[in-house]
Design a protein around this motif. Structure first.
Motif, mmCIF file in Angstrom:
data_model
loop_
_atom_site.group_PDB
_atom_site.id
_atom_site.type_symbol
_atom_site.label_atom_id
_atom_site.label_comp_id
_atom_site.label_asym_id
_atom_site.label_seq_id
_atom_site.Cartn_x
_atom_site.Cartn_y
_atom_site.Cartn_z
ATOM 1 N N LEU A 104 41.385 39.591 39.575
ATOM 2 C CA LEU A 104 41.797 38.589 38.513
ATOM 3 C C LEU A 104 40.858 37.791 37.984
ATOM 4 C CD1 LEU A 104 44.636 37.590 41.251
ATOM 5 C CD2 LEU A 104 44.834 39.258 39.323
ATOM 6 N N ALA A 105 41.399 37.256 36.905
ATOM 7 C CA ALA A 105 40.546 36.137 35.974
ATOM 8 C C ALA A 105 41.402 34.968 35.766
ATOM 9 C CB ALA A 105 40.335 36.964 34.561
ATOM 10 N N VAL A 106 40.972 33.803 35.951
ATOM 11 C CA VAL A 106 41.664 32.483 35.165
ATOM 12 C C VAL A 106 40.691 32.019 34.097
ATOM 13 C CG1 VAL A 106 42.409 30.310 36.181
ATOM 14 C CG2 VAL A 106 41.973 32.277 37.856
ATOM 15 N N ARG A 107 41.919 31.762 33.028
ATOM 16 C CA ARG A 107 41.460 31.194 31.805
ATOM 17 C C ARG A 107 42.090 29.943 31.392
ATOM 18 N NH1 ARG A 107 42.650 34.113 27.618
ATOM 19 N NH2 ARG A 107 40.719 34.066 26.371
ATOM 20 N N LEU A 108 41.230 28.920 31.146
ATOM 21 C CA LEU A 108 41.887 27.586 30.721
ATOM 22 C C LEU A 108 41.422 27.344 29.336
ATOM 23 C CD1 LEU A 108 41.172 27.564 34.022
ATOM 24 C CD2 LEU A 108 42.205 25.267 33.943
ATOM 25 N N GLN A 139 48.129 30.339 24.019
ATOM 26 C CA GLN A 139 47.786 31.760 24.007
ATOM 27 C C GLN A 139 48.376 32.258 25.491
ATOM 28 O OE1 GLN A 139 43.822 32.406 23.278
ATOM 29 N NE2 GLN A 139 43.834 34.513 24.314
ATOM 30 N N ALA A 140 48.224 31.537 26.476
ATOM 31 C CA ALA A 140 48.677 31.906 27.871
ATOM 32 C C ALA A 140 49.897 32.432 27.870
ATOM 33 C CB ALA A 140 48.245 30.864 28.925
ATOM 34 N N GLU A 141 51.010 31.719 27.313
ATOM 35 C CA GLU A 141 52.410 32.096 27.086
ATOM 36 C C GLU A 141 52.640 33.401 26.302
ATOM 37 O OE1 GLU A 141 53.921 27.591 27.563
ATOM 38 O OE2 GLU A 141 52.455 28.121 26.080
ATOM 39 N N LYS A 142 52.022 33.115 25.035
ATOM 40 C CA LYS A 142 51.983 34.349 24.133
ATOM 41 C C LYS A 142 51.469 35.630 24.790
ATOM 42 C CE LYS A 142 50.769 33.706 19.560
ATOM 43 N NZ LYS A 142 49.887 33.613 18.567
ATOM 44 N N GLU A 143 50.510 35.529 25.426
ATOM 45 C CA GLU A 143 49.817 37.065 25.828
ATOM 46 C C GLU A 143 50.865 37.453 26.944
ATOM 47 O OE1 GLU A 143 45.201 36.888 24.839
ATOM 48 O OE2 GLU A 143 45.767 36.684 27.093
ATOM 49 N N PRO A 147 44.431 42.826 27.739
ATOM 50 C CA PRO A 147 44.484 42.066 28.808
ATOM 51 C C PRO A 147 45.835 42.270 29.624
ATOM 52 C CG PRO A 147 43.391 40.854 27.287
ATOM 53 C CD PRO A 147 43.994 42.169 26.481
ATOM 54 N N GLU A 148 45.961 42.284 30.679
ATOM 55 C CA GLU A 148 47.367 42.135 31.566
ATOM 56 C C GLU A 148 47.660 41.052 32.265
ATOM 57 O OE1 GLU A 148 49.020 45.016 35.412
ATOM 58 O OE2 GLU A 148 47.180 45.564 34.434
ATOM 59 N N VAL A 197 46.534 33.408 34.443
ATOM 60 C CA VAL A 197 45.753 34.486 35.177
ATOM 61 C C VAL A 197 46.190 35.988 34.941
ATOM 62 C CG1 VAL A 197 45.812 35.028 37.534
ATOM 63 C CG2 VAL A 197 46.251 32.704 37.269
ATOM 64 N N SER A 198 45.046 36.770 34.885
ATOM 65 C CA SER A 198 45.237 38.270 34.156
ATOM 66 C C SER A 198 44.341 38.978 35.162
ATOM 67 C CB SER A 198 45.002 38.263 32.787
ATOM 68 O OG SER A 198 43.555 37.821 32.572
#
Length: 281
Positions: A42-46, A55-59, A75-76, A93-94
């Motif tokens: 997993l990856a966490v992007r802030l 971007q988080a919600e759009k993706e 990205p998943e 989180v992806s």
């Protein structure tokens, strides 16, 4: 400050199923996000600033719908975190994506890479876009004053007449008057990953939307040399007006990054110097 302690607290508080996984900050994460690897998978992007929020919600909403139709991985998304503990924006989180950031040295003269990237855009544009999100950001015309100011600012480094010619051609090119198509919105070298000498993944869909695909032509000027650039254009069958607008986007974005960061970041200086030079060649 977005430090590992804050990220740990956010993850543990909102996603306790991952509380036991090791967390480590990734050194090179770009200018928009702080990225941590969470466990192996997993990856966490802030977001670092308010220009990257949303971007988080759009993706999370759109990428699972687009992925099955695309020839390269994207990205998943797994989860969207809430603002908390003084951190003000949604975060993501992806799934962890393997690979290294693609480089000009690897792919700048590759016809294969050029045609594969054109194929990715062709597949993206072929997906029905009837309910796609509206384009974000400003138009080329809205960037006119700042781009002309940047041209004047860097005229001792780059040819001002050539930059002005490219910019005015972009502004005067006919606008997109066809059915809106999906675009990535930030399609450049830094948003490609490669594995075993092949481009494998396209990342960072914060600019995703539907409308004029010209902005995605930036890839031709940020990554590709003249021969592959011609192959990229031919594979996508890009008309003159869209190509002119795309060249304008490459110039404007290169100038913006150059005037903002080149004096303090040698990597950005080299990348944007090449981008501007390719856009006006």
């Amino acid at each position: 400050m977005i430090d590992t302690g804050l990220v740990r607290a956010l993850v543990d508080g909102q996603f306790p199923q991952w509380a036991g996984l090791p967390l480590r900050r990734m050194a090179q994460a770009g200018s928009d996000h702080v990225i941590h690897r969470l466990g192996d998978d997993l990856a966490v992007r802030l977001p670092r600033h308010d220009g990257a929020i949303g971007q988080a919600e759009k993706e999370y909403a759109w990428l699972p719908r687009l992925a099955p139709h695309l020839p390269l991985a994207i990205p998943e998304p797994v989860a969207v975190g809430r603002p908390a503990l003084g951190y003000p924006w949604p975060w993501a989180v992806s799934r962890w994506l393997p690979g290294e950031v693609a480089t000009v040295e690897q792919f700048g003269e590759s016809i294969q890479a050029a045609t594969e990237l054109a194929g990715f855009l062709a597949a993206l544009q072929a997906i029905p876009a009837g309910d796609a999100p509206s384009p974000d950001g400003r138009s080329l015309a809205a960037r006119d004053a700042e781009t002309r100011a940047a041209i004047a600012e860097v005229s001792a480094v780059f040819d001002a007449a050539s930059m002005t010619r490219v910019w005015e051609a972009a502004l005067s090119a006919p606008e997109w008057d066809r059915t809106p198509v999906w675009f990535h919105g930030d399609f450049h070298t830094g948003n490609l990953l490669a594995v075993d000498g092949r481009i494998s993944t396209v990342i960072d869909f914060g600019g995703l939307g539907a409308g004029d695909p010209a902005k995605d032509m930036m890839m031709a000027f940020t990554l590709l040399g003249p021969g592959p650039r011609a192959a990229f254009r031919e594979a996508l069958a890009v008309d003159d007006a869209t190509w002119a607008r795309g060249r304008g986007w490459a110039l404007a974005s290169g100038l913006n990054a150059y005037t903002s960061y080149a004096s303090i970041d040698a990597r950005v200086a080299a990348q944007t110097t090449r981008q501007i030079a390719q856009a006006i060649s």
